[in-house]
Scaffold this active site. Structure first.
Site, PDB file in Angstrom:
ATOM      1  N   GLU A  68      85.308  78.142  37.582  1.00 47.31           N
ATOM      2  CA  GLU A  68      85.680  77.476  38.833  1.00 47.31           C
ATOM      3  C   GLU A  68      87.114  76.967  38.783  1.00 47.31           C
ATOM      4  O   GLU A  68      87.855  77.068  39.772  1.00 47.31           O
ATOM      5  CB  GLU A  68      84.711  76.325  39.120  1.00 47.31           C
ATOM      6  CG  GLU A  68      83.319  76.761  39.553  1.00 47.31           C
ATOM      7  CD  GLU A  68      82.458  77.269  38.414  1.00 47.31           C
ATOM      8  OE1 GLU A  68      81.459  77.963  38.686  1.00 47.31           O
ATOM      9  OE2 GLU A  68      82.799  76.964  37.244  1.00 47.31           O
ATOM     10  N   HIS A 137      71.672  72.441  41.883  1.00 52.53           N
ATOM     11  CA  HIS A 137      71.977  73.339  42.998  1.00 52.53           C
ATOM     12  C   HIS A 137      71.840  72.660  44.358  1.00 52.53           C
ATOM     13  O   HIS A 137      71.721  73.340  45.382  1.00 52.53           O
ATOM     14  CB  HIS A 137      71.039  74.557  42.983  1.00 52.53           C
ATOM     15  CG  HIS A 137      71.190  75.435  41.791  1.00 52.53           C
ATOM     16  ND1 HIS A 137      70.565  75.161  40.596  1.00 52.53           N
ATOM     17  CD2 HIS A 137      71.901  76.573  41.596  1.00 52.53           C
ATOM     18  CE1 HIS A 137      70.876  76.105  39.717  1.00 52.53           C
ATOM     19  NE2 HIS A 137      71.687  76.966  40.294  1.00 52.53           N
TER      20      HIS A 137
END
Length: 345
Positions: A68, A137
């Site tokens: 990321e 998540h």
């Protein structure tokens, strides 16, 4: 609102609307590139970019390593060079390794270079619950970005706004955190379980223009007019709040913030001064959530107009639970109870 609505409109889910926005901008501007984990050949874990690599080629829509920080860092360099990257972080929970790049580089580039360089990148990322993803998540990290000067933070509640806001974000010269509530990605069902995404009759779909249009990044929308109280909310909770008006019978005016920062304060204040009551609803945890900033602003500007204390309805101050997901985020019953408390005081 800048619009070109002469073209055909089509019923779209939010996923389809987001894909349409990227399609429009890839065709419209050769400087636009789309990349991230699995967004190319696979079309993204939620299929938001499905078909775009085939249409525009691997130099415009491509996959990135599982890094990321690397994805965002590369996008900052591309933006400074003159491109307009629209990148995807697969889940908002995964954005933290890139937080330093976002805060220390992207948000500050315009200021530290005295305007010589900008970081016109859009960071798309699914947020919130709805898939039983638990704490890895399902997070809603919007508050940590609204605190950072130089960033814009956006969260749409419906397909029409999602497309218009994404196009406006890609065209903007500052970095935009574009949070997408996955619970309303696909309309009434989440695709993984029988549990309805919105457990009531209505669901967030609508007619969306196939062509180019924008929704201003700094504007809120009066989602529902009402006279009894004002609801300040965004994302999935717009629909939860609407269901709560039906459950409670209270005529609530629902303000869909859409743009969390910059914030459309005039629309908020106009509504609160009209109703004299305010309920704030968001899915993220309560402590230091964005609702705290909204509470402070309303208190500062509307103190003498308030008939009752401001109510907040939020997620719990705990890590996101797997099994208790539907109890964790506010539902119509919890929000309706807050409406009734606001009316009784």
């Amino acid at each position: 609102m800048s619009e070109d609505l002469k073209g055909k409109t089509t019923p779209m889910t939010m996923i389809q609307a987001l894909r349409s926005a990227m399609d429009v901008m890839l065709e419209r501007d050769d400087n636009v590139v789309v990349f991230g984990q699995d967004v190319g050949y696979f079309g993204g874990v939620f299929r938001c970019t499905e078909g775009l690599q085939k249409k525009y080629g691997k130099s415009r829509v491509f996959d990135a390593p599982i890094s990321e920080s690397g994805i965002v860092g590369a996008a900052i360099g591309m933006g400074a060079y003159g491109l307009r990257p629209c990148i995807e972080i697969q889940f908002a929970d995964y954005i933290y390794p890139a937080y330093d790049q976002i805060v220390s580089e992207a948000a500050r580039l315009r200021f530290r270079s005295a305007g010589d360089f900008t970081a016109p990148l859009t960071i798309r990322t699914p947020c919130g619950g709805g898939i039983y993803g638990g704490q890895t998540h399902s997070q809603s990290p919007e508050a940590v970005f609204t605190h950072v000067c130089g960033l814009r933070t956006v969260m749409p509640s419906n397909p029409y706004d999602a497309k218009g806001l994404l196009i406006a974000s890609i065209e903007n010269n500052d970095p935009v955190i574009f949070l997408e509530p996955k619970r309303i990605y696909n309309g009434p069902f989440n695709g993984h379980h029988d549990q309805p995404v919105v457990p009531w009759s209505k669901h967030p779909m609508g007619d969306v223009p196939e062509g180019y249009y924008t929704v201003p990044l700094e504007s809120a929308a009066v989602f529902r007019e009402g006279k009894d109280l004002t609801v300040l909310t965004y994302g999935t909770m717009v629909w939860v709040s609407e269901a709560a008006t039906e459950e409670s019978g209270i005529d609530a005016e629902i303000i869909d913030l859409r743009s969390l920062w910059p914030l459309d304060l005039p629309t908020i204040l106009k509504s609160v001064k009209k109703t004299g009551r305010c309920v704030i609803v968001h899915e993220a945890t309560r402590t230091s959530g964005f609702g705290a900033e909204l509470t402070a602003l309303v208190q500062e500007h509307c103190f003498y107009h308030l008939e009752t204390p401001i109510e907040r309805v939020t997620g719990w101050d705990t890590p996101y639970p797997h099994a208790q997901e539907w109890d964790y985020f506010p539902g119509p019953a919890r929000v309706a109870a807050a409406f009734k408390r606001a009316m009784e005081k």
